[in-house]
Design an enzyme around this catalytic site. Structure first.
Site, PDB file in Angstrom:
ATOM      1  N   ILE A 136     102.050  -1.436   1.304  1.00 45.37           N
ATOM      2  CA  ILE A 136     102.988  -1.002   0.279  1.00 45.37           C
ATOM      3  C   ILE A 136     102.928   0.523   0.253  1.00 45.37           C
ATOM      4  O   ILE A 136     101.926   1.118   0.630  1.00 45.37           O
ATOM      5  CB  ILE A 136     102.690  -1.609  -1.109  1.00 45.37           C
ATOM      6  N   ASP A 137     104.019   1.145  -0.172  1.00 43.76           N
ATOM      7  CA  ASP A 137     104.129   2.605  -0.093  1.00 43.76           C
ATOM      8  C   ASP A 137     103.081   3.309  -0.951  1.00 43.76           C
ATOM      9  O   ASP A 137     102.558   2.746  -1.912  1.00 43.76           O
ATOM     10  CB  ASP A 137     105.526   3.050  -0.545  1.00 43.76           C
ATOM     11  N   LYS A 138     102.843   4.556  -0.621  1.00 38.57           N
ATOM     12  CA  LYS A 138     101.879   5.381  -1.355  1.00 38.57           C
ATOM     13  C   LYS A 138     102.121   5.328  -2.859  1.00 38.57           C
ATOM     14  O   LYS A 138     101.195   5.121  -3.649  1.00 38.57           O
ATOM     15  CB  LYS A 138     101.956   6.827  -0.862  1.00 38.57           C
TER      16      LYS A 138
END
Length: 303
Positions: A136-138
């Site tokens: 999952i994105d930062k």
């Protein structure tokens, strides 16, 4: 480097599937990686994963020695929702990168996992991404499953490929969505101009499907739940922007004049459900609503 020489007494079977049955200690995805890297030769020549073996083919499999992890273990607190000898489920905080990459080799989830698990992480994805099956994105918070054993990694990868993992997110988007439910079926690929971004790309994109339902409407924003049927990079962010309701705080796909100042997109991986890749039992995990999300909702309710 270990070298294994085999002679086929069968025909018509894909080389990757055939080798999986002969070399028991390695997963199919790892075999495919070796083929793509030119480490598998058939009659002295490299082949593709879909090559179908012939009677009396001589197959040489060159398997590199395991590399020692050179990513530094760091004592970083990450909430653990579940752990056994095969998998670990974590609640990734907003602002944390999942694995090291160029220019960012510390402070990641992998650094934290190396401290907690030592070398008890699957090595299918190599030194930089041990155990990482999906990301999952930062600036997306929430629940994530990591593989500790190669068998678990292989099983989880197959489930992702077959869309057998339930992934539910919550988000707050700009604008008021009038429909209570919606489905976005639009292919996603690299942006034709800006290669750092993804975009709906009907020419070169891969099929991407996101379902959403409205949870609450505000003055000029909507609180939604989004469920992934596929798992393309930045899928929810790209899809919501594509239909005109970008996620609040998204500096890549969102509005330039975002007034909410929440430091990253309001997107949270709320729920993850899957059948345990080894034990065979269904498991479901939920990440509680993080503080930044609660504060944003409260602010919108007051306005």
């Amino acid at each position: 480097m270990e070298e294994i020489i085999l002679v086929s007494n069968e025909s018509g079977i894909r080389i990757d599937a055939w080798l999986c049955g002969k070399v028991k200690d390695y997963s199919r995805s790892y075999i495919q990686k070796l083929i793509n890297d030119g480490m598998i030769l058939v009659n002295g020549k490299p082949v593709k994963s879909n090559y179908k073996i012939k009677q009396n083919d001589e197959i040489l499999a060159r398997i590199p020695e395991p590399q020692v992890l050179d990513v530094v273990a760091e004592d970083i607190d990450v909430p653990i929702l579940y752990e056994d000898e095969h998998i670990i489920v974590v609640d990734k905080p907003k602002g944390m990168v999942v694995h090291p990459a160029a220019g960012n080799y510390s402070g990641t989830l992998v650094n934290a996992l190396l401290k907690h698990c030592g070398t008890n992480l699957s090595n299918i994805n190599g030194i930089i991404r041990p155990g990482i099956v999906h990301r999952i994105d930062k600036d997306t918070s929430g629940v994530l499953v990591v593989a500790k054993s190669n068998a678990a990694h292989e099983g989880l990868s197959e489930k992702l490929k077959d869309h057998d993992i339930e992934r539910v997110y919550i988000a707050v988007v700009h604008g008021i969505i009038r429909e209570d439910y919606g489905k976005i079926d639009a292919p996603i690929g690299r942006h034709p101009v800006d290669r750092k971004k993804m975009a709906v790309n009907t020419k070169n994109g891969r099929r991407a499907v996101t379902r959403f339902k409205v949870l609450e409407r505000f003055k000029d924003a909507t609180y939604i739940e989004a469920t992934l049927e596929t798992g393309r990079t930045h899928q929810i962010r790209v899809h919501m922007s594509y239909i005109g309701f970008p996620i609040i705080g998204d500096t890549v796909y969102g509005r330039k004049n975002d007034i909410y100042n929440i430091n990253g997109q309001a997107l949270h991986a709320k729920k993850l459900g899957f059948v345990h890749p080894i034990k065979g039992e269904y498991m479901e995990f939920e990440s509680p609503l993080p503080e930044y999300f609660k504060e944003l909702l409260e602010k919108l309710r007051k306005s």
